[in-house]
Each structure stands twice: as C-alpha cells, then as structure tokens.
Motif scaffolding. Structure first.
Motif, PDB file in Angstrom:
ATOM      1  N   TYR A 196       1.208 -18.058  -4.614  1.00 10.73           N
ATOM      2  CA  TYR A 196       0.944 -17.063  -4.528  1.00 10.73           C
ATOM      3  C   TYR A 196      -0.021 -16.393  -3.489  1.00 10.73           C
ATOM      4  N   GLU A 197       0.039 -14.629  -3.447  1.00  8.55           N
ATOM      5  CA  GLU A 197      -1.703 -14.309  -2.898  1.00  8.55           C
ATOM      6  C   GLU A 197      -2.054 -13.617  -3.700  1.00  8.55           C
ATOM      7  N   THR A 198      -3.356 -12.817  -4.040  1.00  8.08           N
ATOM      8  CA  THR A 198      -3.820 -11.798  -4.914  1.00  8.08           C
ATOM      9  C   THR A 198      -4.584 -10.643  -4.117  1.00  8.08           C
ATOM     10  N   VAL A 199      -4.930  -9.417  -4.405  1.00 10.91           N
ATOM     11  CA  VAL A 199      -5.378  -8.704  -4.322  1.00 10.91           C
ATOM     12  C   VAL A 199      -6.189  -8.293  -5.324  1.00 10.91           C
ATOM     13  N   ARG A 200      -7.513  -7.964  -5.354  1.00  7.42           N
ATOM     14  CA  ARG A 200      -8.122  -7.583  -6.704  1.00  7.42           C
ATOM     15  C   ARG A 200      -9.186  -6.028  -6.132  1.00  7.42           C
ATOM     16  N   ILE A 201      -8.401  -5.291  -6.996  1.00  8.92           N
ATOM     17  CA  ILE A 201      -8.772  -4.211  -6.447  1.00  8.92           C
ATOM     18  C   ILE A 201      -9.690  -3.472  -8.162  1.00  8.92           C
ATOM     19  N   ALA A 202     -11.096  -3.632  -7.257  1.00 12.58           N
ATOM     20  CA  ALA A 202     -11.714  -3.202  -8.063  1.00 12.58           C
ATOM     21  C   ALA A 202     -11.992  -1.392  -8.317  1.00 12.58           C
ATOM     22  N   THR A 203     -11.732  -0.482  -9.406  1.00  8.57           N
ATOM     23  CA  THR A 203     -12.272   0.805 -10.181  1.00  8.57           C
ATOM     24  C   THR A 203     -12.283   1.507 -11.378  1.00  8.57           C
ATOM     25  N   THR A 204     -11.972   2.214 -11.490  1.00  7.22           N
ATOM     26  CA  THR A 204     -12.745   3.208 -12.279  1.00  7.22           C
ATOM     27  C   THR A 204     -10.897   3.518 -13.084  1.00  7.22           C
ATOM     28  N   PRO A 205     -10.860   3.393 -14.324  1.00 11.36           N
ATOM     29  CA  PRO A 205      -9.375   3.513 -15.332  1.00 11.36           C
ATOM     30  C   PRO A 205      -8.916   4.523 -14.731  1.00 11.36           C
ATOM     31  N   THR A 206      -9.511   6.059 -14.714  1.00 14.24           N
ATOM     32  CA  THR A 206      -8.785   7.014 -14.483  1.00 14.24           C
ATOM     33  C   THR A 206      -8.150   6.991 -12.842  1.00 14.24           C
ATOM     34  N   VAL A 207      -8.465   5.969 -11.621  1.00 11.69           N
ATOM     35  CA  VAL A 207      -7.831   5.700 -10.744  1.00 11.69           C
ATOM     36  C   VAL A 207      -7.008   5.415 -10.706  1.00 11.69           C
ATOM     37  N   ILE A 208      -7.469   4.434 -11.422  1.00 12.33           N
ATOM     38  CA  ILE A 208      -6.378   3.384 -11.209  1.00 12.33           C
ATOM     39  C   ILE A 208      -4.700   4.194 -12.366  1.00 12.33           C
ATOM     40  N   THR A 209      -5.079   5.225 -12.903  1.00 15.05           N
ATOM     41  CA  THR A 209      -4.213   5.396 -13.775  1.00 15.05           C
ATOM     42  C   THR A 209      -3.327   6.846 -12.575  1.00 15.05           C
ATOM     43  N   SER A 210      -4.380   7.506 -11.957  1.00 16.45           N
ATOM     44  CA  SER A 210      -3.875   8.451 -11.496  1.00 16.45           C
ATOM     45  C   SER A 210      -3.560   8.683 -10.248  1.00 16.45           C
ATOM     46  N   LEU A 211      -3.978   7.043  -9.441  1.00 15.19           N
ATOM     47  CA  LEU A 211      -3.557   7.356  -7.587  1.00 15.19           C
ATOM     48  C   LEU A 211      -2.806   5.441  -7.094  1.00 15.19           C
ATOM     49  N   LEU A 212      -2.954   4.560  -8.605  1.00 17.26           N
ATOM     50  CA  LEU A 212      -2.357   3.171  -7.569  1.00 17.26           C
ATOM     51  C   LEU A 212      -1.262   3.211  -8.510  1.00 17.26           C
ATOM     52  N   GLY A 213       0.004   3.942  -8.842  1.00 17.01           N
ATOM     53  CA  GLY A 213       1.061   3.664  -9.228  1.00 17.01           C
ATOM     54  C   GLY A 213       1.983   3.202  -7.589  1.00 17.01           C
ATOM     55  N   VAL A 214       1.517   4.078  -6.749  1.00 19.67           N
ATOM     56  CA  VAL A 214       2.151   3.464  -5.522  1.00 19.67           C
ATOM     57  C   VAL A 214       2.367   2.230  -5.237  1.00 19.67           C
ATOM     58  N   ALA A 215       1.285   1.625  -5.381  1.00 19.61           N
ATOM     59  CA  ALA A 215       0.600   0.358  -5.304  1.00 19.61           C
ATOM     60  C   ALA A 215       1.273  -0.508  -5.723  1.00 19.61           C
ATOM     61  N   PHE A 216       2.275   0.084  -7.092  1.00 19.23           N
ATOM     62  CA  PHE A 216       2.627  -1.055  -7.914  1.00 19.23           C
ATOM     63  C   PHE A 216       3.848  -0.840  -7.877  1.00 19.23           C
ATOM     64  N   GLU A 217       4.447   0.609  -7.405  1.00 19.95           N
ATOM     65  CA  GLU A 217       5.321   0.673  -6.878  1.00 19.95           C
ATOM     66  C   GLU A 217       5.652  -0.266  -5.739  1.00 19.95           C
ATOM     67  N   ARG A 218       5.224   0.476  -4.686  1.00 14.55           N
ATOM     68  CA  ARG A 218       5.690  -0.032  -3.493  1.00 14.55           C
ATOM     69  C   ARG A 218       5.720  -1.326  -3.151  1.00 14.55           C
ATOM     70  N   ALA A 219       4.441  -1.759  -3.608  1.00 12.83           N
ATOM     71  CA  ALA A 219       3.311  -3.129  -2.465  1.00 12.83           C
ATOM     72  C   ALA A 219       4.143  -4.081  -2.950  1.00 12.83           C
ATOM     73  N   PRO A 220       4.723  -4.742  -4.128  1.00 12.87           N
ATOM     74  CA  PRO A 220       5.428  -6.093  -4.413  1.00 12.87           C
ATOM     75  C   PRO A 220       6.711  -5.619  -3.898  1.00 12.87           C
ATOM     76  N   LYS A 221       7.903  -4.960  -3.436  1.00 15.94           N
ATOM     77  CA  LYS A 221       9.117  -4.917  -2.459  1.00 15.94           C
ATOM     78  C   LYS A 221       8.767  -5.391  -1.339  1.00 15.94           C
ATOM     79  N   LEU A 222       7.452  -4.677  -0.958  1.00 19.27           N
ATOM     80  CA  LEU A 222       7.098  -5.084   1.370  1.00 19.27           C
ATOM     81  C   LEU A 222       6.436  -6.440   1.346  1.00 19.27           C
ATOM     82  N   TRP A 223       5.308  -7.074   0.174  1.00 23.38           N
ATOM     83  CA  TRP A 223       5.007  -7.749  -0.104  1.00 23.38           C
ATOM     84  C   TRP A 223       4.804  -8.771  -1.528  1.00 23.38           C
TER      85      TRP A 223
END
Length: 300
Positions: A93-120
């Motif tokens: 598989y290929e990886t994308v490593r996203i560096a950010t704060t725990p607050t951003v991960i919790t607040s705004l990256l849910g869309v990435a975890f939910e939708r991205a695996p279906k697209l890629w």
C-alpha cells in the motif's frame, strides 16, 4: 541504533509520558526494576540525567525535555516503519503521513478517515501528532508528507494554502454570567479572565483588534485542549478556533462566536515543493482542501 538503545528509548518515552516508573512498567509489561535499569543505562550512555526523581515525583530535567522532543520523532518513524512492514506482509500500500495537532485530528480529519479509504483503498493515512511549532520541522525532516497548521511557509521549498478559516470562539461554562449572550464581542471577552493557546495566537488576535482593546492573558497554555480544560474548570474563558465547537459539548461548555470585529483563525495545509511529493500525496492534499470546508462548514 542497536535494539538495546531502541528499547531504552521506548522505556524513556513511557516514563516521560506517565511521570512514573511504576506506571511505565505496567504499560510496558516490565518490572519496575527493569525500567529503572533501562533509564540508568540510557543516562550513562547520554552522560546526562533525563529525569529528576524523588519518592514523590518523576520529572524531566531541562536536558531531558529537549531530548524527549527528538525521541518522540524517532519513535514516530520507528512505529511507522513497523506498521509499514506489517502491512507489506499482508499486501502493499501507499502511505500519506499528515502532521498536525491532536485538536485538528479530532475536529477536522474525520472526513479523511471516513471517505478517503473508499476512494483510495490502497492508500493508508498516518497521523503524526506534534505541537504546532514543530509542524514544518517534521515535513522538512521527511517524517510527514503533509502539514496542517497556522502560518506555514510558502516559498521555493514549500507550498501552502488555506484549508479552513473559522471565527475565534469563546468556550464558557453554562453558568457563566455571559452564557446568555450570543454572539459575544471582543469587548465582552477582554473584560474577563482569558485563556489563549500560546503567545502567537494572542498577538495574531491583538493585531486585528482596535487599539483600546487589549487581551491580558490569565493563562497561556500550549494546546487548545488545555485551554478547554481551563474553561471547563471555571478558570476563565477559553478563546479557541471555531472548529472546536463540537469538542466543547463533551465538556458541557458553550461555544460562542466572537464578533465586532470578526477575527478569523486561518488553518493552512502545506507540502514540500522539493522534492515534489508523489501523486497520491497531492491527491490527498487536494481532497482535504475540497472536502474539509464543505463537510465542516457549520464550524466556521
């Protein structure tokens, strides 16, 4: 690095995070004596002490704090490598490593975890949790592919663009005297005990305010989550980005936008220009730029 040294670093990280040799031994399934021996060996090899310890507490020394920051980065890479190896055993598989704060991960990256695996389905997202001032450093060091934070560089080596802009918001207890007022003005806020995440945030806000309004911080904290904790304990109004609104509910806090003037907290997303990131990394960056403002518009 030898396996013994790597083991010492893992023990050091556990003791530093838990502030306890006993609790670290439980987490690592080691005896307290083995933990103590590992720290002793580490300090002997470093030739400086990493902990001040008595029968009542365990604390990082000043040298230990600086060393801990480097160790965290090393272990992030080690764990990523171990995760990669495990996945490769099951299939590539290929990886994308996203560096950010725990607050951003919790607040705004849910869309990435939910939708991205279906697209890629062959792309794995790995979050690298760091303090905001370390974001560009981990990208420059090759520890992360994408950074999400404030005031990221845009130059010949790095490119950045706006990901999400939200109004600064006050988190206040439900029994606070201002709980009935929505929205709040900055004049309301500056008359209260104020908690802001770091001096840079305070200065950015102050720059946008009229000269007769001055924010005097009662508490300066290093993370937005800490600011929220202060507000929840009744020690002041936490001034945080609007995207923390949903997290505030879990702490039974009201999240009230601050206006007059309206001051925006601008979150940026950045990647390296040199070397040019691989196509799947740029795809993920473009996906986040498109989806995050759309999905979380109500938090702006």
């Amino acid at each position: 690095m030898s396996l013994t040294n790597l083991r010492h670093l893992r023990v050091f990280e556990a003791v530093a995070r838990l502030n306890s040799f006993v609790e670290a031994s439980k987490a690592l399934h080691m005896t307290p004596a083995a933990v103590s021996l590992a720290i002793r060996d580490l300090e002997m090899s470093l030739e400086f002490r990493v902990f001040d310890r008595t029968t009542r507490y365990v604390r990082l020394t000043e040298a230990g704090k600086q060393y801990f920051e480097r160790v965290v980065r090393v272990l992030i890479e080690v764990r990523a490598a171990e995760s990669c190896a495990a996945s490769l055993r099951k299939g590539s598989y290929e990886t994308v490593r996203i560096a950010t704060t725990p607050t951003v991960i919790t607040s705004l990256l849910g869309v990435a975890f939910e939708r991205a695996p279906k697209l890629w389905p062959d792309v794995k997202i790995i979050c690298v949790e760091v303090m905001s001032h370390q974001l560009q450093e981990v990208v420059d060091a090759g520890i992360a592919d994408i950074a999400i934070g404030v005031r990221l560089p845009d130059n010949e080596n790095n490119e950045s663009q706006v990901l999400f802009a939200s109004r600064w918001t006050a988190l206040i207890p439900r029994d606070h005297k201002l709980a009935h007022k929505d929205p709040l003005t900055w004049r309301d806020v500056v008359e209260e005990t104020v908690v802001v995440t770091n001096q840079s945030s305070r200065l950015a806000i102050q720059k946008a305010l009229p000269e007769d309004l001055t924010i005097d911080l009662a508490h300066e904290v290093s993370t937005a989550m800490s600011a929220m904790a202060y507000a929840a304990s009744g020690q002041g109004i936490a001034v945080v980005p609007g995207y923390m609104r949903l997290l505030a509910r879990a702490h039974k806090l009201l999240a009230v936008p601050i206006v007059d003037p309206e001051v925006l907290h601008v979150l940026e997303i950045g990647v390296a220009r040199r070397p040019r990131p691989e196509a799947h990394i740029l795809q993920m960056r473009d996906f986040l730029v498109s989806e995050v403002p759309t999905v979380y518009r109500r938090l702006m």
